[in-house]
Design an enzyme around this catalytic site. Structure first.
Site, PDB file in Angstrom:
ATOM      1  N   GLY A 357       0.805  -1.217   0.000  1.00 25.52           N
ATOM      2  CA  GLY A 357       0.000   0.000   0.000  1.00 25.52           C
ATOM      3  C   GLY A 357       0.831   1.255   0.000  1.00 25.52           C
ATOM      4  N   LYS A 358       2.150   1.118  -0.211  1.00 27.69           N
ATOM      5  CA  LYS A 358       3.029   2.284  -0.169  1.00 27.69           C
ATOM      6  C   LYS A 358       2.945   3.112  -1.445  1.00 27.69           C
ATOM      7  CE  LYS A 358       6.339  -0.087   2.861  1.00 27.69           C
ATOM      8  NZ  LYS A 358       7.720  -0.632   2.974  1.00 27.69           N
ATOM      9  N   ILE A 359       2.704   2.446  -2.571  1.00 28.03           N
ATOM     10  CA  ILE A 359       2.619   3.107  -3.871  1.00 28.03           C
ATOM     11  C   ILE A 359       1.251   2.838  -4.470  1.00 28.03           C
ATOM     12  CG2 ILE A 359       3.635   3.302  -6.171  1.00 28.03           C
ATOM     13  CD1 ILE A 359       5.529   4.171  -3.982  1.00 28.03           C
TER      14      ILE A 359
END
Length: 433
Positions: A357-359
């Site tokens: 879910g970081k990018i």
């Protein structure tokens, strides 16, 4: 029962010729087709003087032709990058420069920078990072403590020298010389910088718990005063960030000489504590604020390591931990020499970061990884950006910390239900299936 002729090449109408595969989707000769026919066709074209353009319609051949500009020594850095950096990691650097300049520097994008590797001792704070800050191209920073410590040498008027990495370290130790590969400096540079930090840390305004951004802002104020007293101009990244309202965080505050001096003074009763809880929430609030009101978040990562994770974990903190609806960073630019297949974070790709879910998965086309030494790439990228983009107004995020934290708290309260009661008598936790 007879076997089907399917796949036997010459036998069935639907089969394939031996040694070949299906023909081009465009109905023209393909490298996967019959080799003898292709060879004869090429020889016939050559006899007739006809240029071969059989694959001009392929979607894989839509990129610009490799037709570089001739280097004549008069081209600018930007012209060199655009005209000759056409393949391999040179092309990735060109893509990184263009991503940064054309998309990440748009007015609605908040740009975060993470720094690892000994960049400031090599002078890159003065040559590249300070110009990026002053141009409004970097809005917030996460750095190793070591980079900020060695940056301070320059703000105090202390010298670092070019040296020979092949010199004997035993002899250097006897001579009182410390080296960072081919950078040499007097051992007293360390002692003088330690003394500076211990002196300012004993001040009244430091006697409390604070985020590392507040701490570095206070340090930058005193470094700036020292620069003015010495008449040496803007030499320190800490000083420039203080002047520009750019918050600087460190993901491992105890992992540097600055942290070591703070720890030493704690033995004497000093009340300064760098609070990682404040850092985690403040950095998350910066990203959340950037993404609201139709804004975007871009990250530029030099190296990897702990600062890279601290920069990227802002999105899992927002989504996974705080339960706030979000998608991930919009732009990802990394310069690293680490391989992805070792499993280390420094080499982890933006595609891998999507799974955390970081990018934002919809923004992967706006992600570039350039496998190159930051000391080579950063000056080129800085020169390119300054040549191709006007300066941006400073966002001064340090001055907006309270407002951004208020927004984070409000959204957290809206997204969170009352926590379930904890039964401490049950030693077994429910298992996830």
């Amino acid at each position: 029962m007879a076997k089907s002729s399917k796949g036997n090449g010459a036998g069935g109408g639907k089969g394939r010729d031996r040694g070949g595969f299906k023909s081009s989707r465009h109905g023209k000769a393909s490298a996967a087709g019959p080799k003898a026919q292709q060879k004869l066709a090429a020889e016939e074209r050559e006899k007739r003087g006809v240029q071969h353009t059989a694959h001009e319609a392929s979607r894989f051949l839509k990129g610009q032709p490799i037709d570089p500009c001739r280097i004549n020594g008069k081209e600018t850095v930007a012209e060199l990058i655009e005209g000759t950096y056409l393949a391999y990691n040179a092309a990735r650097l060109r893509e990184a420069c263009q991503l940064f300049t054309e998309k990440m520097l748009r007015p609605d994008v908040t740009v975060g920078l993470s720094i690892t590797g000994a960049l400031t001792p090599a002078g890159l704070g003065m040559s590249a990072l300070i110009p990026l800050i002053e141009a409004g191209f970097v809005d917030w920073i996460i750095s190793t403590g070591a980079n900020l410590y060695h940056d301070t040498h320059f703000g105090l008027g202390l010298a670092m020298h070019r040296g020979n990495a092949q010199e004997s370290d035993v002899v250097l130790r006897e001579e009182g010389v410390v080296r960072i590969y081919d950078i040499f400096f007097d051992y007293d540079v360390l002692l003088s910088t330690d003394a500076f930090f211990r002196k300012i840390i004993t001040g009244k305004e430091f006697q409390r718990a604070m985020s590392s951004a507040v701490f570095h802002n206070l340090c930058g104020k005193y470094v700036r005063e020292r620069e003015k007293a010495l008449g040496i101009g803007q030499k320190s990244l800490l000083s420039a960030a203080y002047a520009g309202g750019v918050p600087i965080y460190t993901s491992s505050p105890g992992d540097s000489s600055i942290g070591m001096n703070i720890a030493a003074l704690a033995l004497d009763g000093n009340k300064l504590v760098l609070d990682p809880n404040q850092d985690v929430n403040e950095t998350a609030s910066i990203v959340l604020d950037a993404k609201r009101d139709r804004g975007k978040s871009g990250v530029m990562i030099l190296g990897g390591g702990s600062p890279k994770n601290f920069m990227l974990q802002t999105e899992p903190q927002i989504q996974e931990v705080l339960g706030i609806d979000e998608k991930g960073h919009d732009y990802f630019l990394q310069i690293t020499d680490a391989r992805p297949d070792t499993g280390g974070l420094s080499g982890a790709t933006p595609a891998e970061a999507v799974s955390w879910g970081k990018i934002d998965p919809n923004r992967l086309p706006d992600a570039v990884v350039c496998y190159l030494d930051s000391t080579v790439a950063l000056p080129l990228l800085t020169s390119y950006a300054l040549a191709r983009h006007d300066v941006r107004p400073l966002k001064r995020l340090f001055d907006r910390r309270e407002a951004m934290m208020s927004r984070l708290r409000e959204e957290y309260e809206k997204s969170s239900a009352a926590p379930p009661a904890i039964d401490h008598t049950d030693s077994k936790l429910p298992q996830h299936r």
